[in-house]
Every structure is written in structure tokens, then in C-alpha cells.
Write an enzyme that holds these catalytic residues in place. Structure first.
Site, PDB file in Angstrom:
ATOM      1  N   GLU A  31       0.891  -1.213   0.079  1.00 28.82           N
ATOM      2  CA  GLU A  31       0.007   0.159  -0.063  1.00 28.82           C
ATOM      3  C   GLU A  31       0.840   0.986  -0.019  1.00 28.82           C
ATOM      4  O   GLU A  31       1.792   1.240   0.637  1.00 28.82           O
ATOM      5  CB  GLU A  31      -0.752   0.088   1.269  1.00 28.82           C
ATOM      6  CG  GLU A  31      -1.726   1.367   1.527  1.00 28.82           C
ATOM      7  CD  GLU A  31      -2.391   1.149   2.881  1.00 28.82           C
ATOM      8  OE1 GLU A  31      -1.454   0.928   3.965  1.00 28.82           O
ATOM      9  OE2 GLU A  31      -3.432   1.476   3.016  1.00 28.82           O
ATOM     10  N   LYS A  44      -9.624   2.564  -1.501  1.00 24.92           N
ATOM     11  CA  LYS A  44      -9.768   1.651  -0.175  1.00 24.92           C
ATOM     12  C   LYS A  44     -11.043   2.113   0.465  1.00 24.92           C
ATOM     13  O   LYS A  44     -11.368   3.423   0.490  1.00 24.92           O
ATOM     14  CB  LYS A  44      -8.606   2.268   0.588  1.00 24.92           C
ATOM     15  CG  LYS A  44      -8.319   1.616   2.068  1.00 24.92           C
ATOM     16  CD  LYS A  44      -7.009   1.914   2.646  1.00 24.92           C
ATOM     17  CE  LYS A  44      -6.942   1.334   3.881  1.00 24.92           C
ATOM     18  NZ  LYS A  44      -5.700   1.725   4.620  1.00 24.92           N
ATOM     19  N   GLU A  60      -5.541   8.705   7.777  1.00 19.70           N
ATOM     20  CA  GLU A  60      -6.060   8.549   6.536  1.00 19.70           C
ATOM     21  C   GLU A  60      -7.502   8.924   6.379  1.00 19.70           C
ATOM     22  O   GLU A  60      -7.947   9.422   5.219  1.00 19.70           O
ATOM     23  CB  GLU A  60      -6.009   6.812   6.621  1.00 19.70           C
ATOM     24  CG  GLU A  60      -4.782   6.198   6.075  1.00 19.70           C
ATOM     25  CD  GLU A  60      -5.091   4.736   5.865  1.00 19.70           C
ATOM     26  OE1 GLU A  60      -5.653   4.484   4.856  1.00 19.70           O
ATOM     27  OE2 GLU A  60      -4.550   3.857   6.315  1.00 19.70           O
ATOM     28  N   ASN A  83       0.401  -0.974   5.671  1.00 18.15           N
ATOM     29  CA  ASN A  83       1.403  -0.636   6.284  1.00 18.15           C
ATOM     30  C   ASN A  83       0.829  -0.456   7.807  1.00 18.15           C
ATOM     31  O   ASN A  83      -0.266   0.275   7.935  1.00 18.15           O
ATOM     32  CB  ASN A  83       1.535   1.291   5.852  1.00 18.15           C
ATOM     33  CG  ASN A  83       2.293   1.362   4.718  1.00 18.15           C
ATOM     34  OD1 ASN A  83       3.460   1.841   4.658  1.00 18.15           O
ATOM     35  ND2 ASN A  83       1.667   1.166   3.635  1.00 18.15           N
TER      36      ASN A  83
HETATM   37  N1  CDT Z   1      -2.886   1.506   6.521  1.00 20.43           N
HETATM   38  C1  CDT Z   1      -3.613   1.008   7.465  1.00 20.43           C
HETATM   39  O1  CDT Z   1      -4.870   0.674   7.043  1.00 20.43           O
HETATM   40  N2  CDT Z   1      -3.115   0.412   8.558  1.00 20.43           N
HETATM   41  C2  CDT Z   1      -4.095   0.013   9.632  1.00 20.43           C
HETATM   42  C3  CDT Z   1      -3.714   0.065  10.771  1.00 20.43           C
HETATM   43  C4  CDT Z   1      -4.574   1.566  11.570  1.00 20.43           C
HETATM   44  S1  CDT Z   1      -4.139   1.831  13.120  1.00 20.43           S
HETATM   45  C5  CDT Z   1      -5.064   3.413  13.124  1.00 20.43           C
HETATM   46  C6  CDT Z   1      -4.250  -1.579   9.787  1.00 20.43           C
HETATM   47  O2  CDT Z   1      -5.422  -1.934   9.831  1.00 20.43           O
HETATM   48  O3  CDT Z   1      -3.202  -2.231   9.497  1.00 20.43           O
END
Ligand code: CDT
Length: 313
Positions: A47, A127, A146, A197
Site C-alpha cells: 500500500e 480503499k 487516513e 502499512n
Molecule cells: N494502513 C492501514 O490501514 N493500517 C491499519 C492500521 C491502522 S491503526 C489506526 C491496519 O489495519 O493495519
């Protein structure tokens, strides 16, 4: 094998804030070259693979933020990936921050594309499950913005018949939600690709790293098993400017078994010889949807978001 395809999961090590796309794309090209030597036909990148995980940085100046977005795909920086795909006869999945103008409004999404072996874009996903928050939260040890920088995806989860199978995509947090896989499962998906990530720790309270890795893997394993599909999940891993991201990239068979797993927190290619026909067993037995699903009892799933427990006595 009846419908063989050699899959590559191209885990990437950290990308620092100061690093440019030229350095990153060179690393990706090297992973593709390694893939070529191993016969990889379809390679999956993380991602937001072209930049640092910028949603950890709070900004009010959108001109500054836009440095992390792509306004064309391919653009000058990413064209070499498409050229390499064509040269190697290798499809790829790429996650990136997408920006465009529509009806006088700037729109920004956390996006992935699927590119076929001829270097043509065959699919796009935006997304849906955006984690985190909109405003700076001083109570948190790090930010996850995000919800500030992206709109909720507007394309749903389409699938595409390409490269010999039925292929779908999602991104990071989507992998934790069974709805993601089931919507694609109901379209006969045989390979779900996703990049992530994911911080090693939980910013909102203690959660052991081994548990977070277990949640990472079991979400993808259950998505694979319950829908009879291959899943390739690929991390951007390691320490980005002091913030730790987990690795643990995997390739999962439709049985739910992990058939390949990354061992490092750096640029690492893992490969699996997959058979898309291996999807048929679950799809025609325990998860034969047409025979066994009972959608008349599932209405609450699409009718509401939050839980509604019965009133207390
Ligand atoms: N990038 C992403 O969606 N990461 C999320 C962690 C979010 S913590 C607020 C995941 O679900 O891995």
C-alpha cells in the site's frame, strides 16, 4: 497443476520522508528483476508503495500534502514499472495515493491498480475501510490520518478476469473485514491482492506485537479459506523516521495455509507456485455459496454499521 501462476510478494523495507520516488522505483525494479529470475508472473507491492506512510504526518497545507499524491498513472516516475512489466511479461499490483480533479473538485483516494503482463492497467480499487482520524490527536504517540487525506473509496470491490484467473484487490485495513473478501468471493474471486502499512504497536493501548502479527495473518488466512481464494498480502516494513511498521508478508492458499512468508523487515521477494484451480475444492464443497448461503438471514449486515445489542433489563 491445471492453472498454474507463479506469484511474487514484493515486501518493501522502509521509505524515509526525505526519499524520492526515483530511489523507491529503483528498488521496485530490482524486486521485479529478482522476480523475473524466479519465473514470477504477477508481483504484488505494498500500500502507498511510492512514498513514506505519510498519513502519520499532520499537515494543513494541501500543496505540501500533494507531493505524496500521483496525478497521473503512469507518470514520469512510475513509467519504468510499466516498461519493466512489459519487458518481463509480469503483471503487478501497486498501491499509491491518487489525486484528480472532477467537476471542479479535487479528489484524493488511497488506491491500488492491477497491471497485466502487457503493461496495461486492467483494474483499479479505492480503499473503502479508512482507519484513523481527521484531526491531530495529541493523546496519541503517533498519528494515523487516513480519514483526513482520503475519501472513502467509491468503486466497491470489483474483480477482473485477467492473467488466467479472477482477480481482486483491497488495501491494508480492508483485510481485517470479512465483508471485503465475501463481496469478492460472491464474484468468484480466485486471487485477492493487498498491500499494507501496519504499525508494530497499537497507538491506543497496549497490544503485544505477536498478537498484532497473529491478527494480520489470521485475517488473511480466514479470508482465503472462507472464500476459496488465494491471498497475497504485502507489507511496507521496518523503521520509517522512527516509526516501526510490521513485516510478515504472506502468500496464502485457498485452504488457509500460509505457503510463503517474509522473514525480514526489508526489501524481500517471496514466491509461490500457485494453482488457481486449487480454489475449486472449497468453492464447490464447504463454501459452495449457491448451495449453502442463507442471505435471507444476512440483511442486518448491509442494513447497519454499528452493533445494536438488546436493551438491558
Ligand atoms: N494502513 C492501514 O490501514 N493500517 C491499519 C492500521 C491502522 S491503526 C489506526 C491496519 O489495519 O493495519
Amino acid at each position: 497443476m491445471a492453472r498454474p501462476i507463479t506469484l511474487g510478494a514484493a515486501q518493501m523495507g522502509p521509505i524515509q520522508l526525505a526519499e524520492g520516488r526515483d530511489v523507491v522505483v529503483d528498488r521496485m525494479l530490482a524486486l521485479m528483476e529478482r522476480g523475473r529470475r524466479k519465473g514470477v508472473e504477477l508481483i504484488v507491492f505494498p500500500e502507498l508503495a511510492l512514498t513514506t506512510f505519510f498519513p502519520r504526518w499532520y499537515h494543513e497545507d494541501w500543496d505540501h500534502v500533494d507531493q505524496w499524491f500521483e496525478s497521473e498513472m503512469p507518470g514520469p516516475a512510475t513509467q519504468p514499472l510499466f516498461d519493466k512489466a512489459r519487458e518481463c511479461g509480469m503483471g503487478f499490483y501497486l498501491g499509491y495515493a491518487e489525486k484528480f480533479e472532477e467537476a471542479g473538485k479535487v479528489r484524493r483516494f488511497n488506491t491500488s491498480i492491477l497491471v497485466d503482463k502487457s503493461g496495461a492497467i486492467v483494474g483499479k480499487y479505492r480503499k473503502v475501510h479508512l482507519p484513523g482520524h481527521v484531526e491531530f490527536d495529541k493523546a496519541l504517540p503517533w498519528q494515523h490520518l487516513e480519514k483526513r487525506y482520503f475519501e472513502v473509496g467509491d468503486l466497491g470491490w470489483p474483480v477482473w478476469r485477467t492473467m488466467g484467473g479472477v482477480m481482486g484487490m483491497c488495501l491494508c485495513n480492508d483485510r481485517r473485514w470479512p465483508e471485503t473478501y465475501r463481496v469478492m468471493g460472491l464474484q468468484g474471486v480466485e486471487l485477492v491482492m493487498l498491500g499494507y502499512n501496519t504499525p508494530v504497536g497499537n497507538s491506543r493501548g497496549p497490544e503485544a506485537p505477536h498478537l498484532r502479527m497473529m491478527h494480520n495473518h489470521m485475517s488473511m488466512q480466514m479470508g482465503a479459506y472462507q472464500n476459496g481464494t488465494w491471498v497475497v498480502g504485502v507489507a511496507k516494513a521496518g523503521n520509517e523516521d522512527g516509526f516501526e511498521l510490521m513485516g510478515g508478508s504472506i502468500i496464502v492458499a485457498p485452504s488457509g495455509e500460509i505457503v510463503a512468508q517474509a522473514r525480514t523487515l526489508g526489501d524481500e521477494l517471496i514466491v509461490a507456485d500457485a494453482d488457481l484451480d486449487a480454489c475449486n475444492f472449497n468453492k464447490s464443497t464447504i463454501f459452495n455459496f449457491a448451495a449453502h448461503r442463507r442471505p435471507e438471514h444476512y440483511g442486518i449486515i448491509t442494513g447497519q454499521a454499528g452493533a445494536t445489542p438488546p436493551p438491558e433489563a
